[in-house]
Design an enzyme around this catalytic site. Structure first.
Site, PDB file in Angstrom:
ATOM      1  N   ASP A 230       0.821  -1.204   0.000  1.00  0.00           N
ATOM      2  CA  ASP A 230       0.000   0.000   0.000  1.00  0.00           C
ATOM      3  C   ASP A 230       0.860   1.262   0.000  1.00  0.00           C
ATOM      4  O   ASP A 230       0.498   2.270  -0.612  1.00  0.00           O
ATOM      5  CB  ASP A 230      -0.924   0.006   1.228  1.00  0.00           C
ATOM      6  CG  ASP A 230      -2.045  -1.017   1.093  1.00  0.00           C
ATOM      7  OD1 ASP A 230      -2.230  -1.566  -0.011  1.00  0.00           O
ATOM      8  OD2 ASP A 230      -2.734  -1.284   2.094  1.00  0.00           O
ATOM      9  N   GLY A 231       2.012   1.225   0.672  1.00  0.00           N
ATOM     10  CA  GLY A 231       2.906   2.379   0.699  1.00  0.00           C
ATOM     11  C   GLY A 231       3.418   2.722  -0.693  1.00  0.00           C
ATOM     12  O   GLY A 231       3.512   3.898  -1.064  1.00  0.00           O
TER      13      GLY A 231
ATOM     14  N   LYS B 132       2.850   6.196  -2.969  1.00  0.00           N
ATOM     15  CA  LYS B 132       3.915   6.927  -3.657  1.00  0.00           C
ATOM     16  C   LYS B 132       3.613   7.049  -5.153  1.00  0.00           C
ATOM     17  O   LYS B 132       3.875   8.083  -5.767  1.00  0.00           O
ATOM     18  CB  LYS B 132       5.264   6.218  -3.447  1.00  0.00           C
ATOM     19  CG  LYS B 132       5.770   6.287  -2.013  1.00  0.00           C
ATOM     20  CD  LYS B 132       7.074   5.519  -1.864  1.00  0.00           C
ATOM     21  CE  LYS B 132       7.559   5.543  -0.411  1.00  0.00           C
ATOM     22  NZ  LYS B 132       8.793   4.738  -0.233  1.00  0.00           N
TER      23      LYS B 132
ATOM     24  N   ASP C 100      -0.936  14.272  21.136  1.00  0.00           N
ATOM     25  CA  ASP C 100       0.309  13.985  20.425  1.00  0.00           C
ATOM     26  C   ASP C 100       0.181  14.315  18.946  1.00  0.00           C
ATOM     27  O   ASP C 100       1.195  14.423  18.242  1.00  0.00           O
ATOM     28  CB  ASP C 100       0.686  12.516  20.582  1.00  0.00           C
ATOM     29  CG  ASP C 100       1.250  12.208  21.964  1.00  0.00           C
ATOM     30  OD1 ASP C 100       1.404  13.139  22.776  1.00  0.00           O
ATOM     31  OD2 ASP C 100       1.515  11.016  22.234  1.00  0.00           O
TER      32      ASP C 100
ATOM     33  N   THR D 231      -8.888   3.256   7.099  1.00  0.00           N
ATOM     34  CA  THR D 231      -8.414   1.952   7.577  1.00  0.00           C
ATOM     35  C   THR D 231      -6.918   1.958   7.875  1.00  0.00           C
ATOM     36  O   THR D 231      -6.330   0.896   8.097  1.00  0.00           O
ATOM     37  CB  THR D 231      -8.721   0.860   6.539  1.00  0.00           C
ATOM     38  OG1 THR D 231      -8.221   1.269   5.263  1.00  0.00           O
ATOM     39  CG2 THR D 231     -10.219   0.609   6.441  1.00  0.00           C
ATOM     40  N   ALA D 232      -6.292   3.137   7.864  1.00  0.00           N
ATOM     41  CA  ALA D 232      -4.846   3.235   8.082  1.00  0.00           C
ATOM     42  C   ALA D 232      -4.553   3.805   9.481  1.00  0.00           C
ATOM     43  O   ALA D 232      -5.005   3.272  10.488  1.00  0.00           O
ATOM     44  CB  ALA D 232      -4.215   4.072   6.976  1.00  0.00           C
ATOM     45  N   TYR D 233      -3.809   4.896   9.545  1.00  0.00           N
ATOM     46  CA  TYR D 233      -3.357   5.473  10.817  1.00  0.00           C
ATOM     47  C   TYR D 233      -4.532   5.853  11.719  1.00  0.00           C
ATOM     48  O   TYR D 233      -4.508   5.646  12.931  1.00  0.00           O
ATOM     49  CB  TYR D 233      -2.494   6.696  10.511  1.00  0.00           C
ATOM     50  CG  TYR D 233      -1.690   7.246  11.665  1.00  0.00           C
ATOM     51  CD1 TYR D 233      -1.464   6.517  12.833  1.00  0.00           C
ATOM     52  CD2 TYR D 233      -1.119   8.519  11.567  1.00  0.00           C
ATOM     53  CE1 TYR D 233      -0.711   7.038  13.868  1.00  0.00           C
ATOM     54  CE2 TYR D 233      -0.358   9.041  12.600  1.00  0.00           C
ATOM     55  CZ  TYR D 233      -0.168   8.307  13.752  1.00  0.00           C
ATOM     56  OH  TYR D 233       0.571   8.829  14.776  1.00  0.00           O
ATOM     57  N   SER D 234      -5.588   6.388  11.143  1.00  0.00           N
ATOM     58  CA  SER D 234      -6.756   6.775  11.927  1.00  0.00           C
ATOM     59  C   SER D 234      -7.361   5.585  12.656  1.00  0.00           C
ATOM     60  O   SER D 234      -7.721   5.676  13.834  1.00  0.00           O
ATOM     61  CB  SER D 234      -7.811   7.424  11.013  1.00  0.00           C
ATOM     62  OG  SER D 234      -9.015   7.663  11.711  1.00  0.00           O
ATOM     63  N   LEU D 235      -7.478   4.460  11.969  1.00  0.00           N
ATOM     64  CA  LEU D 235      -8.062   3.262  12.576  1.00  0.00           C
ATOM     65  C   LEU D 235      -7.270   2.806  13.790  1.00  0.00           C
ATOM     66  O   LEU D 235      -7.837   2.399  14.809  1.00  0.00           O
ATOM     67  CB  LEU D 235      -8.139   2.144  11.536  1.00  0.00           C
ATOM     68  CG  LEU D 235      -8.808   0.837  11.982  1.00  0.00           C
ATOM     69  CD1 LEU D 235     -10.279   1.068  12.315  1.00  0.00           C
ATOM     70  CD2 LEU D 235      -8.663  -0.231  10.906  1.00  0.00           C
TER      71      LEU D 235
END
Length: 292
Positions: free
Chosen positions: A75-76, A80, A178, A189-193
């Site tokens: 996914d990364g 990009k 933070d 579904t990424a950092y927020s999850l």
């Protein structure tokens, strides 16, 4: 029928995935496709002697114009690739050579089948919204749009940061935390999850704000229409803070005002026929699984 052209991007750290790369190039060459490879990825493939590359072209930066883009990685890598495609409106096919592969959902084993489907026209294209970031001070280096999320984060300090937040000119609150994540439905579904945010189905016209380790128990994620204009002003004991746009981070001085809004264009993601979002959610994220 005119020949289709493909811009190929890849992860330069996956030496052991040469079989998948060979399968992709063979499948494209069998269809007499025009193949353009990102120069950095081309050099990696050559230097690592993974494959013998013939009948391909190379390009640098955003100097390409093709019918499709193919992302070879996880996914990364697809994020990009999206930052390189930008507003070209070139559909992106994501081949998963990583672990999760939620966005890049074509398996390495189904590469040939997926390429055949492209040439048959047996696929769909989903439009995914982006978040654009603008500042009143130092410009954001690199690409200023996020397919997944924009994260405002503390830097090199145990102390939290203060993020004064307004929506459409109306004061909302000052987050003591933070950090703060502003995500698209794609990025829900990424950092927020991982910080307690909800899952939002793609192509839902919203943006999501989720605090990172907030100091108050009263702070909860909030969903906004994607027509909203978000304004953030950050103060920090270190006098700087980080802005991460799809993981690409940069430092900004405190007092900088950030303005976030929906980008004026979409990223197009290729989906195989028969792909279903909720099935992917269950299989990739184990959503709803009973692990007792």
């Amino acid at each position: 029928m005119s020949t289709l052209s493909f811009a190929l991007f890849g992860n330069v750290y996956q030496r052991h995935k040469s079989t998948a790369i060979k399968q992709l190039l063979n499948a494209l060459q069998q269809h007499d496709a025009r193949i353009l490879i990102d120069e950095e990825y081309y050099d990696f493939l050559n230097c690592a002697e993974l494959i013998d590359i013939n009948s391909v072209e190379t390009f640098t930066g955003n100097n390409f114009d093709t019918d499709f883009a193919i992302s070879m990685g996880g996914d990364g890598t697809l994020l990009k690739t999206a930052s390189r495609v930008r507003q070209k409106q070139i559909p992106i096919l994501g081949v998963n050579m990583g672990r999760l592969g939620f966005l890049a959902d074509v398996s390495a084993e189904s590469i040939e089948e997926s390429i055949d489907a492209l040439f048959r026209g047996d696929y769909s294209v989903e439009d995914r919204s982006l978040i654009r970031v603008e500042t009143n001070g130092e410009p954001i280096e690199g690409y200023e749009c996020a397919l997944n999320d924009v994260a405002i984060l503390k830097r090199d300090s145990a102390s939290m940061i203060s993020i004064r937040t307004s929506i459409n000119g109306e004061y909302l609150t000052t987050y003591q935390a933070d950090g703060l994540i502003i995500s698209t439905p794609t990025g829900s579904t990424a950092y927020s999850l991982s910080n307690g945010g909800p899952i939002i189905v793609p192509r839902t016209g919203v943006m999501l704000m989720t605090a990172v380790a907030p100091h108050s128990l009263n702070i909860r994620p909030i969903v906004l229409p994607d027509t909203a204009q978000i304004e953030l002003t950050v103060s920090s004991r270190s006098h700087t803070f980080l802005v991460a746009i799809d993981g690409r981070s940069g430092k900004l001085p405190e007092g900088t005002t950030l303005r976030l809004s929906r980008a004026p264009y979409m990223v197009k993601v290729v989906k195989r026929s028969g792909t279903r979002y909720f099935a992917t959610l269950r299989e990739k994220m184990m959503w709803g699984a009973d692990v007792r």
